[in-house]
Write an enzyme that holds these catalytic residues in place. Sequence first.
Site, short mmCIF file in Angstrom:
data_model
loop_
_atom_site.label_atom_id
_atom_site.label_comp_id
_atom_site.label_asym_id
_atom_site.label_seq_id
_atom_site.Cartn_x
_atom_site.Cartn_y
_atom_site.Cartn_z
N THR A 45 0.87 -1.17 0.00
CA THR A 45 0.00 0.00 0.00
C THR A 45 0.91 1.23 0.00
O THR A 45 2.03 1.18 0.53
CB THR A 45 -0.97 0.00 1.20
OG1 THR A 45 -0.20 -0.07 2.39
CG2 THR A 45 -1.94 -1.18 1.13
N VAL A 47 1.12 4.33 1.43
CA VAL A 47 1.62 4.98 2.64
C VAL A 47 2.53 4.02 3.41
O VAL A 47 3.57 4.42 3.93
CB VAL A 47 0.46 5.50 3.52
CG1 VAL A 47 1.01 6.17 4.78
CG2 VAL A 47 -0.39 6.50 2.75
N CYS A 48 2.19 2.75 3.44
CA CYS A 48 3.03 1.77 4.14
C CYS A 48 4.38 1.64 3.47
O CYS A 48 5.41 1.52 4.13
CB CYS A 48 2.35 0.40 4.19
SG CYS A 48 0.82 0.45 5.13
N THR A 49 4.39 1.70 2.15
CA THR A 49 5.65 1.63 1.42
C THR A 49 6.51 2.83 1.79
O THR A 49 7.69 2.68 2.11
CB THR A 49 5.39 1.57 -0.11
OG1 THR A 49 4.60 0.41 -0.37
CG2 THR A 49 6.70 1.50 -0.89
N MET A 52 7.76 2.30 5.54
CA MET A 52 8.81 1.29 5.72
C MET A 52 10.12 1.75 5.05
O MET A 52 11.20 1.52 5.57
CB MET A 52 8.37 -0.07 5.19
CG MET A 52 7.23 -0.71 6.00
SD MET A 52 7.63 -1.00 7.75
CE MET A 52 6.46 0.10 8.55
#
Length: 160
Positions: A45, A47-49, A52
Amino acid sequence: MMINQVKVGDKAPDFTLTDTELKPRSLKEFLGDKTVIAFFVGAFTSVCTKEMCAFRDSMARLIDLKAQIVGIAVTDPFSNKAFAEKNRLTFPILSDFKRDVIRTYGIELPNFAGLTGYTTAKRAIFILDKGGIVRYAWLTDNPAVEPNYSEIEAFLEKMA
Protein backbone atom coordinates in the site's frame (compact mmCIF):
# COMPACT_ATOMS: atom_id res chain seq x y z
CA MET A 1 -11.27 3.85 22.07
CA MET A 2 -10.06 0.29 22.60
CA ILE A 3 -10.03 -0.70 26.26
CA ASN A 4 -7.18 -3.18 25.91
CA GLN A 5 -4.88 -0.87 23.96
CA VAL A 6 -1.24 -1.16 25.01
CA LYS A 7 -0.10 2.09 26.63
CA VAL A 8 3.14 3.76 27.73
CA GLY A 9 4.35 2.05 30.91
CA ASP A 10 2.84 -1.33 29.99
CA LYS A 11 4.99 -4.38 29.44
CA ALA A 12 4.67 -5.12 25.73
CA PRO A 13 2.75 -8.37 25.24
CA ASP A 14 5.05 -11.08 23.91
CA PHE A 15 4.28 -12.62 20.56
CA THR A 16 5.61 -15.10 18.07
CA LEU A 17 4.98 -14.31 14.41
CA THR A 18 6.19 -15.67 11.09
CA ASP A 19 8.91 -13.75 9.25
CA THR A 20 9.47 -13.55 5.49
CA GLU A 21 11.52 -16.78 5.60
CA LEU A 22 8.62 -18.59 7.37
CA LYS A 23 10.59 -18.71 10.62
CA PRO A 24 8.87 -18.02 13.95
CA ARG A 25 10.22 -14.86 15.56
CA SER A 26 9.28 -13.81 19.07
CA LEU A 27 9.40 -10.37 20.65
CA LYS A 28 11.88 -11.66 23.27
CA GLU A 29 14.59 -12.14 20.66
CA PHE A 30 14.45 -8.45 19.66
CA LEU A 31 14.74 -7.08 23.20
CA GLY A 32 18.13 -6.01 24.50
CA ASP A 33 18.33 -2.77 22.58
CA LYS A 34 15.57 -0.25 22.02
CA THR A 35 12.96 -1.83 19.79
CA VAL A 36 10.66 0.10 17.49
CA ILE A 37 7.63 -1.97 16.56
CA ALA A 38 5.96 -0.49 13.50
CA PHE A 39 2.52 -1.92 12.78
CA PHE A 40 1.48 -1.09 9.24
CA VAL A 41 -1.72 -1.58 7.28
CA GLY A 42 -0.39 -3.82 4.52
CA ALA A 43 2.42 -4.63 2.14
CA PHE A 44 2.42 -2.70 -1.15
CA THR A 45 0.00 0.00 0.00
CA SER A 46 1.35 3.45 -0.85
CA VAL A 47 1.62 4.98 2.64
CA CYS A 48 3.03 1.77 4.14
CA THR A 49 5.65 1.63 1.42
CA LYS A 50 6.65 5.23 2.19
CA GLU A 51 6.73 4.47 5.93
CA MET A 52 8.81 1.29 5.72
CA CYS A 53 11.21 2.96 3.25
CA ALA A 54 11.58 5.92 5.62
CA PHE A 55 12.61 3.50 8.36
CA ARG A 56 14.95 1.71 5.93
CA ASP A 57 16.56 5.03 5.00
CA SER A 58 17.14 5.94 8.65
CA MET A 59 18.61 2.54 9.61
CA ALA A 60 22.16 3.87 10.09
CA ARG A 61 20.86 6.57 12.43
CA LEU A 62 18.70 4.05 14.32
CA ILE A 63 21.64 1.69 14.73
CA ASP A 64 23.65 4.63 16.15
CA LEU A 65 20.79 5.13 18.62
CA LYS A 66 20.97 1.40 19.52
CA ALA A 67 17.49 0.85 18.15
CA GLN A 68 16.06 -1.75 15.85
CA ILE A 69 12.91 -1.80 13.77
CA VAL A 70 10.43 -4.63 13.51
CA GLY A 71 7.63 -4.19 10.97
CA ILE A 72 4.35 -6.06 11.49
CA ALA A 73 1.39 -6.36 9.12
CA VAL A 74 -1.51 -8.78 8.72
CA THR A 75 -0.27 -9.45 5.19
CA ASP A 76 0.80 -13.06 4.55
CA PRO A 77 4.53 -13.90 4.80
CA PHE A 78 4.85 -14.44 1.03
CA SER A 79 3.55 -10.94 0.19
CA ASN A 80 5.65 -9.49 3.01
CA LYS A 81 8.75 -11.17 1.51
CA ALA A 82 8.05 -9.71 -1.95
CA PHE A 83 7.40 -6.30 -0.33
CA ALA A 84 10.65 -6.45 1.70
CA GLU A 85 12.66 -7.53 -1.35
CA LYS A 86 11.15 -4.93 -3.69
CA ASN A 87 11.84 -2.14 -1.17
CA ARG A 88 15.20 -3.55 0.06
CA LEU A 89 14.02 -3.60 3.67
CA THR A 90 16.84 -4.71 5.96
CA PHE A 91 14.77 -5.27 9.11
CA PRO A 92 12.33 -8.05 9.99
CA ILE A 93 8.83 -7.87 8.54
CA LEU A 94 6.53 -10.18 10.48
CA SER A 95 3.13 -11.51 9.49
CA ASP A 96 0.22 -11.33 11.92
CA PHE A 97 -2.06 -13.16 9.47
CA LYS A 98 -4.17 -14.57 12.32
CA ARG A 99 -4.55 -11.01 13.69
CA ASP A 100 -3.77 -12.20 17.25
CA VAL A 101 -1.13 -9.54 17.92
CA ILE A 102 -3.15 -6.58 16.64
CA ARG A 103 -6.00 -7.82 18.85
CA THR A 104 -3.67 -8.15 21.87
CA TYR A 105 -2.24 -4.67 21.27
CA GLY A 106 -5.74 -3.24 20.75
CA ILE A 107 -5.03 -1.72 17.35
CA GLU A 108 -7.45 -3.48 14.99
CA LEU A 109 -8.82 -1.47 12.08
CA PRO A 110 -12.02 -3.33 11.12
CA ASN A 111 -13.75 -3.20 7.72
CA PHE A 112 -10.71 -1.61 6.12
CA ALA A 113 -11.34 0.29 2.86
CA GLY A 114 -15.04 -0.54 3.15
CA LEU A 115 -14.35 -4.29 2.98
CA THR A 116 -16.76 -5.73 5.52
CA GLY A 117 -15.01 -8.34 7.63
CA TYR A 118 -11.47 -7.35 6.54
CA THR A 119 -9.51 -6.32 9.61
CA THR A 120 -6.02 -4.92 9.40
CA ALA A 121 -3.69 -3.08 11.80
CA LYS A 122 -4.01 0.59 12.56
CA ARG A 123 -0.76 2.35 11.76
CA ALA A 124 1.00 2.30 15.13
CA ILE A 125 4.46 2.71 16.59
CA PHE A 126 5.56 1.30 19.94
CA ILE A 127 9.07 1.95 21.26
CA LEU A 128 10.19 -0.55 23.87
CA ASP A 129 13.12 -0.32 26.23
CA LYS A 130 15.56 -3.20 26.83
CA GLY A 131 13.12 -4.78 29.28
CA GLY A 132 10.18 -4.70 26.89
CA ILE A 133 8.39 -1.79 28.59
CA VAL A 134 6.51 0.53 26.22
CA ARG A 135 8.13 3.99 26.45
CA TYR A 136 6.44 5.58 23.43
CA ALA A 137 3.16 4.78 21.73
CA TRP A 138 1.59 6.41 18.69
CA LEU A 139 -1.32 5.30 16.57
CA THR A 140 -3.77 6.72 14.12
CA ASP A 141 -7.22 5.71 12.95
CA ASN A 142 -6.40 7.28 9.57
CA PRO A 143 -4.33 4.86 7.44
CA ALA A 144 -3.16 7.78 5.25
CA VAL A 145 -1.26 9.41 8.15
CA GLU A 146 2.44 8.62 8.59
CA PRO A 147 4.21 8.71 11.94
CA ASN A 148 6.45 11.65 12.83
CA TYR A 149 9.87 10.14 12.05
CA SER A 150 11.88 13.00 13.56
CA GLU A 151 9.83 12.72 16.77
CA ILE A 152 10.62 8.99 16.90
CA GLU A 153 14.36 9.64 16.41
CA ALA A 154 14.34 12.43 19.01
CA PHE A 155 12.60 10.12 21.48
CA LEU A 156 15.14 7.33 20.85
CA GLU A 157 17.95 9.85 21.38
CA LYS A 158 16.55 10.83 24.79
CA MET A 159 16.04 7.23 25.90
CA ALA A 160 18.72 5.79 28.14
